[in-house]
Structure formats: structure tokens, C-alpha cells
Design an enzyme around this catalytic site. Structure first.
Site, mmCIF file in Angstrom:
data_model
loop_
_atom_site.group_PDB
_atom_site.id
_atom_site.type_symbol
_atom_site.label_atom_id
_atom_site.label_comp_id
_atom_site.label_asym_id
_atom_site.label_seq_id
_atom_site.Cartn_x
_atom_site.Cartn_y
_atom_site.Cartn_z
ATOM 1 N N GLN A 109 -74.438 -1.088 -2.151
ATOM 2 C CA GLN A 109 -73.791 -2.178 -1.418
ATOM 3 C C GLN A 109 -73.661 -1.791 0.055
ATOM 4 O O GLN A 109 -73.243 -0.682 0.365
ATOM 5 C CB GLN A 109 -72.404 -2.457 -2.009
ATOM 6 C CG GLN A 109 -72.415 -2.817 -3.492
ATOM 7 C CD GLN A 109 -72.896 -4.236 -3.756
ATOM 8 O OE1 GLN A 109 -73.086 -5.031 -2.843
ATOM 9 N NE2 GLN A 109 -73.112 -4.550 -5.021
ATOM 10 N N ASP A 113 -74.179 -8.947 -12.038
ATOM 11 C CA ASP A 113 -74.276 -8.767 -10.574
ATOM 12 C C ASP A 113 -75.743 -8.919 -10.176
ATOM 13 O O ASP A 113 -76.404 -7.951 -9.789
ATOM 14 C CB ASP A 113 -73.733 -7.380 -10.180
ATOM 15 C CG ASP A 113 -73.752 -7.166 -8.679
ATOM 16 O OD1 ASP A 113 -73.932 -8.146 -7.932
ATOM 17 O OD2 ASP A 113 -73.586 -6.010 -8.239
ATOM 18 N N CYS A 153 -73.559 -12.672 -4.469
ATOM 19 C CA CYS A 153 -73.600 -12.841 -3.011
ATOM 20 C C CYS A 153 -74.150 -14.222 -2.648
ATOM 21 O O CYS A 153 -74.441 -14.484 -1.488
ATOM 22 C CB CYS A 153 -74.433 -11.733 -2.366
ATOM 23 S SG CYS A 153 -76.126 -11.710 -2.933
ATOM 24 N N GLU A 190 -69.256 -12.585 -0.508
ATOM 25 C CA GLU A 190 -69.414 -12.072 -1.876
ATOM 26 C C GLU A 190 -68.348 -12.705 -2.771
ATOM 27 O O GLU A 190 -67.177 -12.775 -2.376
ATOM 28 C CB GLU A 190 -69.247 -10.547 -1.857
ATOM 29 C CG GLU A 190 -69.668 -9.840 -3.114
ATOM 30 C CD GLU A 190 -71.175 -9.683 -3.265
ATOM 31 O OE1 GLU A 190 -71.905 -9.681 -2.257
ATOM 32 O OE2 GLU A 190 -71.632 -9.571 -4.423
HETATM 33 C C1 LIG Z 1 -77.208 -6.989 -6.306
HETATM 34 S S1 LIG Z 1 -77.940 -5.591 -7.086
HETATM 35 C C2 LIG Z 1 -76.518 -4.984 -7.930
HETATM 36 C C3 LIG Z 1 -76.537 -3.533 -8.275
HETATM 37 C C4 LIG Z 1 -75.220 -2.932 -8.745
HETATM 38 N N1 LIG Z 1 -74.501 -3.776 -9.660
HETATM 39 C C5 LIG Z 1 -74.349 -2.528 -7.574
HETATM 40 O O1 LIG Z 1 -73.202 -3.006 -7.444
HETATM 41 O O2 LIG Z 1 -74.789 -1.698 -6.768
HETATM 42 C C6 LIG Z 1 -78.906 -6.394 -8.302
HETATM 43 C C7 LIG Z 1 -79.704 -5.469 -9.221
HETATM 44 O O3 LIG Z 1 -80.300 -6.270 -10.239
HETATM 45 C C8 LIG Z 1 -81.574 -5.761 -10.565
HETATM 46 N N2 LIG Z 1 -82.308 -6.869 -11.190
HETATM 47 C C9 LIG Z 1 -82.845 -7.956 -10.583
HETATM 48 N N3 LIG Z 1 -83.397 -8.791 -11.483
HETATM 49 C C10 LIG Z 1 -83.200 -8.219 -12.709
HETATM 50 C C11 LIG Z 1 -83.554 -8.589 -14.039
HETATM 51 N N4 LIG Z 1 -84.229 -9.713 -14.278
HETATM 52 N N5 LIG Z 1 -83.213 -7.770 -15.042
HETATM 53 C C12 LIG Z 1 -82.537 -6.625 -14.813
HETATM 54 N N6 LIG Z 1 -82.180 -6.199 -13.568
HETATM 55 C C13 LIG Z 1 -82.498 -6.993 -12.530
HETATM 56 C C14 LIG Z 1 -82.112 -5.303 -9.223
HETATM 57 O O4 LIG Z 1 -83.135 -4.334 -9.413
HETATM 58 C C15 LIG Z 1 -80.851 -4.728 -8.568
HETATM 59 O O5 LIG Z 1 -80.715 -3.357 -8.837
#
Ligand SMILES: C[S@@+](CC[C@H](N)C(=O)[O-])C[C@H]1O[C@@H](n2cnc3c(N)ncnc32)[C@H](O)[C@@H]1O
Length: 380
Positions: A220, A311, A338, A371
Site C-alpha cells: 500500500q 481487497d 480503492c 479507499e
Molecule cells: C489491491 S492489491 C491488495 C493486496 C493486499 N491485500 C494488500 O493490502 O497489500 C490486489 C491484489 O489482488 C491480486 N489479484 C488481482 N486479481 C486477482 C484474481 N483474479 N485472483 C487472485 N488475486 C488477484 C493482485 O495480484 C494484487 O496482489
């Protein structure tokens, strides 16, 4: 939808009749990084509340946007190197770059490191991203808030090191320095690590939980705001928890102590490797990480979770994922987002749930972004 939101934000900005603020950055107006520096911070929060509530109309409303540090909060800045400049895209024009010598939303140590990097950059060939020619594409500066560490990543278009003088010149000023290859046509500020010139990671600390952040891993970008949100999630999460879109395990590990067990699901292999490394670093025994697309995982998942944390990226989750989640039977869903528009769409698929509370946090001061954290309870 994106266009409608853009028009709405412009209309609100035009209608702004506050006293105004003197933008601290001389590049304000030309640089695409900040939109709100001319608006007093308390008015920015009011404006963001309107933006969020407009996007959530019919589903929910927030009564305030929690404030955060308005300046010097960003723990990550991707500076593009092109056309003899090193900086950010010009406002509204992807084809032009504004030269940045200092940035008022970037953290302090990163600004001072940028000052040391800049004299070298002038002697290095940048990358023309319109014609796809050249060498240095991005300088990525990352900084932790609670451990005060700083990382510099240099993203280049050839698998060779032409930056010896620069890397030597800043060796004493950065805790981690990496050379990264990104050779394709896509405009990416991450890629294969050619060389970790120093360390190859920095560590952040959230209430005693250590996170190792590697050059390509997501973290983040406003640590203070993220920590406040994570503390709220920890208050809510109970029992067996599923953390969908877990990234490097930031939330999973933070809440592990308050939970019976946490399963983190994430599609990026590198992020899962990081999550497992962070699990070891913190000697946490009740969290596991699975590398899978959320849609594949929820299709086969049973109803053995009391809490589900979501998330996702800005685009939100697929309809099929939300429909499965709706049927999984968890007592509570905690949704961090977000993007108020995708939050609204996703929440509407959860027909067996009621949105019990929603909060908005100012994670991205001087920009229109916010957020959200929603807590949903199962109706039956
Ligand atoms: C906004 S980040 C949140 C990461 C974590 N929760 C944090 O607070 O640092 C979103 C995450 O979702 C993963 N992601 C995106 N699409 C996804 C999917 N279809 N299945 C699993 N993970 C996914 C991305 O690789 C990324 O690491």
C-alpha cells in the site's frame, strides 16, 4: 462509467468556491500527479465525500472521509525517464513528461535520494515510450514509514548494466538498489530482476508485524492510512478467515493473531512467495497462502470460513466470484476497495448480505481517490 466520474470530478472542481490554498508544488497544474493542491485540505475531504457518495448512490453513503497526512505520504513513486526528462506524465497528456526535481507528496528520504540521482540521469539515455527506443524507462523510489528505509529500482529496456556510475554514486544513500528488465512494448515499471546491486528488499513494520518488500511486490502506498484500515479489519475479523487477493500477505499476517486461521489467496506467484517469506519472518503458524485465481478458488471452496476479506484491484471482482462468495455462507465479509464504483457493483451481487458499516479513508491526498472499507453481515 470512468468518463462519467471524470466529468463529475471536473464539475465539482469547477464549482469549488472555497478560499483556496497555495499549491506548495511549482509544477501543480502541469504535472498529472496531483489535482487538488489548490483546494484546502478540509475542502478536499468534503469534495471526496461527495465523489464517493455519488458513486455509491442507492447502496450506501459515508458521513466523512477520514483524514491522513496530506503531503509527504507516498511510499512509492514511479518516475518515467523520457524525452530528456525524469518525472511524471503531464496532466491529461500521456505523450509528454514533466521534469520533477522534488515532489511534495513523495516521502522525505525519497526526495533527497531523487536529488542525488538526477545529476546522473542527465547523462543516461532515457526510453522513448512512443517509438520504443532507448534504455532507462523508470526510476522507482519506495520508502517505508515505520522503519525509514528507502529503495531505488532502475527499470531498463536492455538486459545490461549501463548505470555503473549512478549505482556507485548512490550506493550509500539507498538501503536497496535493483536493476530491472522490462523490454516489452507495454509500459511497465516492473519486470525481471537483472541484479540486486544492494539488498533487493526493504522491510516495513506495522505494529510489530514485519513485511519484506521486494522490488516488484505490491505494498500500500500510504502506510499510515493502510495501518489504520488494517487495525479496523483486525477488529472485525474472526474465526477461520479467507483473505481473497492477499498480495504479499499484508492483511492476512496482520490479523492472524486475532483469527483461528487465515487462508490468503493470490494469483501472482511472486506475491505468494513474498507472503510465505513474510510468514516465516514473523513466525506465524496459522496462515497459509495459495496461488490461485480467485474465481478458481471460490468455485471449489466449501463453506468453512467465518470471515471473508476482499481487497481486489481497481477493477473489482468478476460477477461469478461475487456470486460464489454470496453462497459460501461466511457470517461477515470485509471489503477494502480503492474504487467506489466497483465496490458498489460488487456489493450489489451479495444478496444474502447487508452492508452494516462503510468508512472512507484519504489514502491519496491531493488526488480524487479514496479507499473504502465496508463490513457486510449475513442476513440469514
Ligand atoms: C489491491 S492489491 C491488495 C493486496 C493486499 N491485500 C494488500 O493490502 O497489500 C490486489 C491484489 O489482488 C491480486 N489479484 C488481482 N486479481 C486477482 C484474481 N483474479 N485472483 C487472485 N488475486 C488477484 C493482485 O495480484 C494484487 O496482489
Amino acid at each position: 462509467m470512468k468518463k462519467r466520474q471524470h466529468i463529475y470530478i471536473n464539475r465539482l472542481m469547477d464549482a469549488y468556491r472555497g478560499e483556496g490554498a497555495v499549491p506548495p508544488c511549482p509544477l501543480f497544474g502541469s504535472c498529472g500527479g496531483c489535482l487538488f493542491q489548490h483546494i484546502r485540505y478540509k475542502d478536499q475531504l468534503a469534495l471526496k465525500k461527495e465523489i464517493v457518495n455519488d458513486a455509491l448512490r442507492g447502496v450506501a453513503a459515508v458521513d466523512q472521509v477520514h483524514p491522513s497526512e496530506p503531503y509527504r505520504y507516498r511510499g512509492r513513486m514511479d518516475l518515467v525517464v523520457a524525452f530528456g526528462k525524469c518525472g511524471l506524465r503531464r496532466r491529461g497528456n500521456y505523450r509528454a513528461v514533466v521534469d520533477v526535481t522534488a515532489c511534495s507528496i513523495m516521502k522525505e528520504k525519497s526526495n533527497s535520494l531523487l536529488g542525488k540521482i538526477r545529476p546522473f540521469i542527465e547523462k543516461i539515455e532515457g526510453y522513448d515510450y512512443l517509438r520504443h527506443r532507448g534504455y532507462l524507462r523508470y526510476v522507482v523510489l519506495r520508502e517505508t514509514s515505520y522503519t525509514g528505509r528507502v529503495m531505488a529500482n532502475f527499470v531498463v529496456a536492455e538486459r545490461e548494466n549501463r548505470l555503473a556510475a549512478l549505482l556507485d554514486g548512490i550506493a550509500a544513500d539507498a538501503d536497496s538498489i535493483s536493476l530491472i528488465y522490462s523490454g516489452g512494448l507495454a509500459d511497465l515499471s516492473y519486470g525481471d530482476i537483472i541484479e540486486n546491486v544492494r539488498a533487493g528488499y526493504i522491510e516495513e513494520d506495522f505494529d510489530g508485524i514485519r513485511y519484506r518488500i521486494t522490488p516488484n511486490s505490491f505494498f500500500q502506498s500510504n502506510a499510515e492510512a493502510a495501518l489504520r484500515i488494517y487495525r479496523r479489519i483486525r477488529e472485525e475479523a474472526r474465526g477461520r478467515v479467507l483473505d481473497l487477493c492477499a498480495g504479499v500477505g499484508s492483511i492476512s499476517l496482520f490479523i492472524a493473531e486475532a483469527s483461528e486461521h487465515v487462508t490468503g489467496v493470490e494469483k501472482s506467484t511472486e506475491a505468494v512467495e513474498n507472503a510465505n517469506m513474510n510468514k516465516e519472518l514473523n513466525r506465524i503458524g496459522n496462515a497459509d497462502f495459495i496461488c490461485s485465481d480467485a474465481k478458481d478458488f471460490v468455485r471449489d471452496a466449501g463453506g468453512n470460513y467465518e470471515t471473508i476479506i476482499l481487497d481486489p484491484p481497481r477493477s473489482g471482482l468478476q460477477r461469478s466470484v461475487m456470486e460464489h462468495i454470496d453462497r459460501m455462507g461466511a457470517g461477515k465479509i470485509i471489503y477494502m476497495s480503492c474504487n467506489p464504483a466497483s465496490f458498489r457493483d460488487d456489493v450489489q451481487f451479495l444478496q444474502r448480505y447487508t452492508l452494516e458499516s462503510i468508512e472512507a479513508y484519504d489514502m491519496f491526498g491531493q488526488t480524487p481517490h479514496v479507499e473504502l472499507l465496508g463490513v457486510l453481515k449475513r442476513k440469514i
